[in-house]
Design a protein around this motif. Structure first.
Motif, PDB file in Angstrom:
ATOM      1  N   HIS D 154     -19.858  46.786 -27.589  1.00 53.45           N
ATOM      2  CA  HIS D 154     -20.368  48.045 -28.119  1.00 53.45           C
ATOM      3  C   HIS D 154     -19.890  48.338 -29.530  1.00 53.45           C
ATOM      4  CE1 HIS D 154     -22.159  49.256 -24.323  1.00 53.45           C
ATOM      5  NE2 HIS D 154     -22.820  50.109 -25.064  1.00 53.45           N
ATOM      6  N   SER D 155     -18.735  47.809 -29.898  1.00 53.34           N
ATOM      7  CA  SER D 155     -18.273  48.055 -31.260  1.00 53.34           C
ATOM      8  C   SER D 155     -18.605  46.876 -32.166  1.00 53.34           C
ATOM      9  CB  SER D 155     -16.772  48.342 -31.272  1.00 53.34           C
ATOM     10  OG  SER D 155     -16.085  47.406 -30.499  1.00 53.34           O
ATOM     11  N   SER D 156     -19.392  45.903 -31.635  1.00 53.51           N
ATOM     12  CA  SER D 156     -19.625  44.672 -32.398  1.00 53.51           C
ATOM     13  C   SER D 156     -20.355  44.930 -33.708  1.00 53.51           C
ATOM     14  CB  SER D 156     -20.406  43.670 -31.554  1.00 53.51           C
ATOM     15  OG  SER D 156     -21.665  44.191 -31.236  1.00 53.51           O
ATOM     16  N   ARG D 157     -21.321  45.880 -33.708  1.00 55.87           N
ATOM     17  CA  ARG D 157     -22.073  46.102 -34.929  1.00 55.87           C
ATOM     18  C   ARG D 157     -21.158  46.591 -36.042  1.00 55.87           C
ATOM     19  NH1 ARG D 157     -27.927  48.904 -34.865  1.00 55.87           N
ATOM     20  NH2 ARG D 157     -26.857  50.669 -35.777  1.00 55.87           N
ATOM     21  N   LYS D 158     -20.260  47.513 -35.702  1.00 57.36           N
ATOM     22  CA  LYS D 158     -19.300  47.985 -36.702  1.00 57.36           C
ATOM     23  C   LYS D 158     -18.411  46.839 -37.160  1.00 57.36           C
ATOM     24  CE  LYS D 158     -19.101  52.833 -35.498  1.00 57.36           C
ATOM     25  NZ  LYS D 158     -19.538  52.743 -34.075  1.00 57.36           N
ATOM     26  N   ILE D 159     -18.005  45.977 -36.206  1.00 59.62           N
ATOM     27  CA  ILE D 159     -17.127  44.865 -36.559  1.00 59.62           C
ATOM     28  C   ILE D 159     -17.867  43.871 -37.448  1.00 59.62           C
ATOM     29  CG2 ILE D 159     -15.902  42.853 -35.618  1.00 59.62           C
ATOM     30  CD1 ILE D 159     -14.908  44.630 -33.365  1.00 59.62           C
ATOM     31  N   ILE D 231      -6.410  46.420 -42.299  1.00 62.04           N
ATOM     32  CA  ILE D 231      -6.218  45.958 -40.920  1.00 62.04           C
ATOM     33  C   ILE D 231      -6.388  47.106 -39.942  1.00 62.04           C
ATOM     34  CG2 ILE D 231      -3.736  46.287 -40.532  1.00 62.04           C
ATOM     35  CD1 ILE D 231      -3.673  43.427 -39.451  1.00 62.04           C
ATOM     36  N   ALA D 232      -6.225  48.330 -40.446  1.00 66.42           N
ATOM     37  CA  ALA D 232      -6.366  49.485 -39.575  1.00 66.42           C
ATOM     38  C   ALA D 232      -7.804  49.665 -39.099  1.00 66.42           C
ATOM     39  CB  ALA D 232      -5.909  50.738 -40.307  1.00 66.42           C
ATOM     40  N   VAL D 233      -8.758  49.143 -39.847  1.00 64.57           N
ATOM     41  CA  VAL D 233     -10.164  49.435 -39.542  1.00 64.57           C
ATOM     42  C   VAL D 233     -10.629  48.821 -38.219  1.00 64.57           C
ATOM     43  CG1 VAL D 233     -12.540  49.202 -40.343  1.00 64.57           C
ATOM     44  CG2 VAL D 233     -10.769  49.915 -41.926  1.00 64.57           C
ATOM     45  N   PRO D 234     -10.492  47.482 -38.008  1.00 66.31           N
ATOM     46  CA  PRO D 234     -10.941  46.970 -36.703  1.00 66.31           C
ATOM     47  C   PRO D 234     -10.178  47.609 -35.559  1.00 66.31           C
ATOM     48  CG  PRO D 234      -9.800  45.259 -37.955  1.00 66.31           C
ATOM     49  CD  PRO D 234      -9.997  46.412 -38.876  1.00 66.31           C
ATOM     50  N   THR D 235      -8.882  47.867 -35.757  1.00 66.98           N
ATOM     51  CA  THR D 235      -8.104  48.526 -34.711  1.00 66.98           C
ATOM     52  C   THR D 235      -8.686  49.892 -34.401  1.00 66.98           C
ATOM     53  OG1 THR D 235      -6.177  47.409 -35.595  1.00 66.98           O
ATOM     54  CG2 THR D 235      -5.775  49.170 -34.031  1.00 66.98           C
ATOM     55  N   GLY D 236      -8.995  50.637 -35.452  1.00 68.95           N
ATOM     56  CA  GLY D 236      -9.580  51.953 -35.252  1.00 68.95           C
ATOM     57  C   GLY D 236     -10.896  51.880 -34.505  1.00 68.95           C
ATOM     58  N   ILE D 237     -11.729  50.923 -34.886  1.00 71.61           N
ATOM     59  CA  ILE D 237     -13.029  50.765 -34.235  1.00 71.61           C
ATOM     60  C   ILE D 237     -12.858  50.497 -32.742  1.00 71.61           C
ATOM     61  CG2 ILE D 237     -15.080  49.289 -34.077  1.00 71.61           C
ATOM     62  CD1 ILE D 237     -14.787  48.812 -37.123  1.00 71.61           C
ATOM     63  N   VAL D 238     -12.047  49.477 -32.442  1.00 71.64           N
ATOM     64  CA  VAL D 238     -11.892  49.070 -31.043  1.00 71.64           C
ATOM     65  C   VAL D 238     -11.208  50.160 -30.231  1.00 71.64           C
ATOM     66  CG1 VAL D 238     -10.844  47.386 -29.509  1.00 71.64           C
ATOM     67  CG2 VAL D 238     -11.921  46.624 -31.609  1.00 71.64           C
ATOM     68  N   THR D 239     -10.155  50.758 -30.786  1.00 74.73           N
ATOM     69  CA  THR D 239      -9.434  51.787 -30.043  1.00 74.73           C
ATOM     70  C   THR D 239     -10.336  52.954 -29.700  1.00 74.73           C
ATOM     71  OG1 THR D 239      -7.414  51.181 -31.196  1.00 74.73           O
ATOM     72  CG2 THR D 239      -7.409  53.280 -30.052  1.00 74.73           C
ATOM     73  N   SER D 240     -11.134  53.399 -30.688  1.00 70.50           N
ATOM     74  CA  SER D 240     -11.970  54.569 -30.404  1.00 70.50           C
ATOM     75  C   SER D 240     -13.040  54.208 -29.374  1.00 70.50           C
ATOM     76  CB  SER D 240     -12.580  55.136 -31.680  1.00 70.50           C
ATOM     77  OG  SER D 240     -13.679  54.375 -32.096  1.00 70.50           O
ATOM     78  N   GLU D 241     -13.486  52.936 -29.381  1.00 73.60           N
ATOM     79  CA  GLU D 241     -14.446  52.502 -28.370  1.00 73.60           C
ATOM     80  C   GLU D 241     -13.788  52.473 -26.994  1.00 73.60           C
ATOM     81  OE1 GLU D 241     -17.651  52.022 -28.932  1.00 73.60           O
ATOM     82  OE2 GLU D 241     -17.910  51.755 -26.777  1.00 73.60           O
TER      83      GLU D 241
END
Lengths: 274, 274, 274, 274
Positions: D154-159, D231-241
């Motif tokens: 679900h977060s793949s598009r953002k990633i 590095i905070a960005v993918p973490t933020g994406i996945v965590t919020s998902e």
């Protein structure tokens, strides 16, 4: 969600309007085909410039690379000219960042035709890769890109302050290591030690400079443990911003923005939320 | 949001009060100009000290650096004296951390005038960089800085315990590697092995010491995978604290602190929340 | 919050009960003083064992270290005997993990008195550092420690699965690199390549083994970018667990566990929440 | 939660049905025993292939490894044949990804019997490790695995967008470093510099290539600080998902999916939530 073209100055006469629609828009089939073709050409051309710098490759395939570049530059030049021809306000395009990049990615080749240049000039052509953004601009992906950028923008002030803290911390650590290692073992000056401190705190750790004295190692241990704890801060900032933005979701169809945390569909009109 | 000056002991007579307002406050235009000038001077001076330590630079531009430092120290000295003159309770300022830093950043130069000193003394001047915080203290940015610091403070107990666990884990791993590598391959003592363990777990990985025996490599693999999983813990602590603080927001205007997660404006008085 | 002593078998007669209270409990002033003294001794002794392994130090201060160790072992032995004497069910203590650690941290010294042993045996004494946990057990800090441990425990199944994925990914990448680099450049066997893969994916990056062929470098780039994206997963798991546990807060006084996200005080009885 | 077998084409006659239940299902005791046995064999066999590539080991124990591999291949072959025999639609199995992996993990041995092959062919057998997933497929762990995979999906598009930004950033940085370091110090071509940029931004930091000129070091510092913030960005994406999915929990028993953030039990029927 509809996205406005960057330069919405459609000319009135027939053939220019058609070209405009192909080059600047991506509603029509022709427009989309053009975009995909351009994307492939940009990626291909970028890979070419990169591979060209490998010494063995250049020696063996000098001619092939030259002709490929010749061919690509011609296409980009035609595209550039068409872009200028088919809009009303030419100045706006030519001096916009996007127009300058378009220009810079074709001009080095023509310069190299006239007089032999320092071969690093050729690398300016790499700016072509930025043209990818224009194409994605028009694509569906933009929404998610906006999400990331705007989350970063909103947390930027916190990140700036964090970076300020970091920089002061890094400079002081650098100065201390310079004193502790007595200007030896690679810590030959404070800028050098600051470089080491950045390499260490960001956990990159090349190892080109590393502490050799016991006291230096002790100080490094403290610095590393600090860096390890500190890395949580930017993550925390960005993550909490990401979470906040989720609940700020605004429905594209009805404009309702009062959604719970886990909304996947607008609770007013049922529109799917991104 | 109004921020109190650090030393609110305004003298009564005219010219001292004016100087006080310029140096200590930043409400007036003169005060703000002074702050910006001081900021530039601090940054410039810090860069100077750093560059000064580069061997080639010192040899060539020794005189220029000397005069620049002379000039900067004079200005800082005047500023220091003015700061003392224009407040009531001088002792409080002189012995406050901020006063000591101000003093330490000018004194090394005067010492070096009287007798030649170990050149590392000159690096004490680097403490000037800490003066940046004073200026930012008065600035808008303070609010966000406070946010970060207070979030870290509230999660500090959890972070301490985490660090305690980490340190014990690191010491035991260090001792094990010392035994496994038999005191060779750079693992010449337990402190040395502990240094390696910190370098590894924090994922810095200089490579100045790395396991050479198969058993040592196996142990390293386990340590690295542990470190990789453990890094999530401080991030989790800080992030959850950041999130919590968001919902603790207190409106600066009306004092209402009952805001939802995504509040951007106070729901009572409409004040913008930071 | 009251914490039960580990071995609650208080003997009835006078002097043994008093010793029990000093050694096992920390309610009384004597008990707390004992704990702090023990803590200092453990830390001091651990540092001693670590420093002892530095070759130069051992050569010069062999005697001093011997006497210090002698002294510390005597104290720990007395403490160990007192612990045994003043409880009812001795077997339970002696064969508990805590009892075994207590025993192992004194026995190596006595063995070394009788016959000369492999000097690595002495390092078993390092287990003393685990005794710190006993002291902290009784302290206030335990609550936060429990918080971290229980959050990790609840997310452990997800972390296990993640590690399983990782291990399979790492093994396959290792095998591929072995083939790609043709068993050269340090990739001399699959276990060696797997070691490299772990070093790379965890972003430790020693650099003792690094790809040398173009294809190997390309594969490394893909592996590194994967590792960079994957690191978000354990962080996401732990962070979301941490957040969940917050809202699971249970008041120590009244037992109410229905608190909002940002609860700092129990909403029933006003007790401060940790 | 019941999980359908991958190939639900149960044959009707007696003995084939029994074998089917043992091999494909894990409801019965025999089925579970078979799964565990297979798991052990796969792990054992994978370790064997890995160890086999160590030069010294191969020289000394060549015969032992040959016989072990012979034995394992025979078992896997029998299992493969049984799998084919006891289902209805054989084609579906044989040409499914799972069937191809089963086939590829036995065939290299038979090929090596007929004619001597390039020894890297033997490594194809490593694909056996992927068979682990089949076993876990049937296990309880699947639920959590699904959780992770679906959160990532679900977060793949953002990633993807994030990776696109990253790649363009990396390519430009690589080109700049190539120019700055003038093609020396390991930055011999743009692909080489891009490799360095990836090693740096992902904080791996091998140190096989590191900047040597002052300007190169300055650029590296900027790159590293960027990488650290990014590095905070993918973490933020996945965590919020991850967080979002929590509140999407659907009860397995009654199907109710309206649960609060911290739900551990379904609020309708009391079923435990994972």
């Amino acid at each position: 969600m509809k996205i406005k073209p960057e330069f919405d100055l459609i000319p009135e006469d027939g053939w220019r309007k058609k070209i405009y629609e192909i080059i600047y828009l991506s509603d029509t089939k022709a427009g989309r085909t053009f975009d995909i073709g351009l994307l492939i050409l940009i990626v291909f051309s970028t890979v070419l410039i990169m591979v060209e710098t490998i010494p063995i490759v250049t020696l063996q395939y000098y001619k092939e690379f030259y002709y490929a570049e010749f061919f690509i530059t011609i296409i980009f030049t035609i595209e550039y000219l068409l872009r200028i021809i088919c809009i009303k306000d030419r100045k706006e395009y030519i001096f916009s960042p996007i127009g300058i990049i378009d220009f810079l990615s074709i001009i080095p080749f023509y310069i190299s035709l006239i007089f032999p240049v320092w071969h690093f000039v050729a690398i300016i052509r790499m700016l072509r890769i930025l043209r990818i953004f224009r194409i994605f601009n028009l694509a569906d992906y933009m929404h998610d890109g906006h999400f990331i950028v705007s989350a970063l923008k909103h947390s930027s002030r916190k990140i700036y302050i964090f970076l300020l803290f970091m920089i002061i911390f890094i400079v002081i650590i650098g100065a201390m290591m310079y004193v502790v290692e007595d200007g030896k073992n690679g810590f030959s000056s404070i800028p050098q030690s600051v470089y080491w401190a950045v390499v260490t705190i960001t956990t990159v750790g090349y190892g080109d400079i590393s502490p050799a004295t016991p006291l230096g190692k002790l100080l490094s241990i403290i610095v590393m443990l600090c860096g390890y704890s500190i890395i949580a801060v930017p993550t925390g900032i960005v993550t909490s911003e990401f979470r906040r933005r989720r609940s700020d979701l605004k429905c594209d169809r009805c404009g309702n923005d009062d959604h719970g945390d886990s909304a996947r569909y607008c609770k007013i009109c049922g529109e799917k939320m991104v």
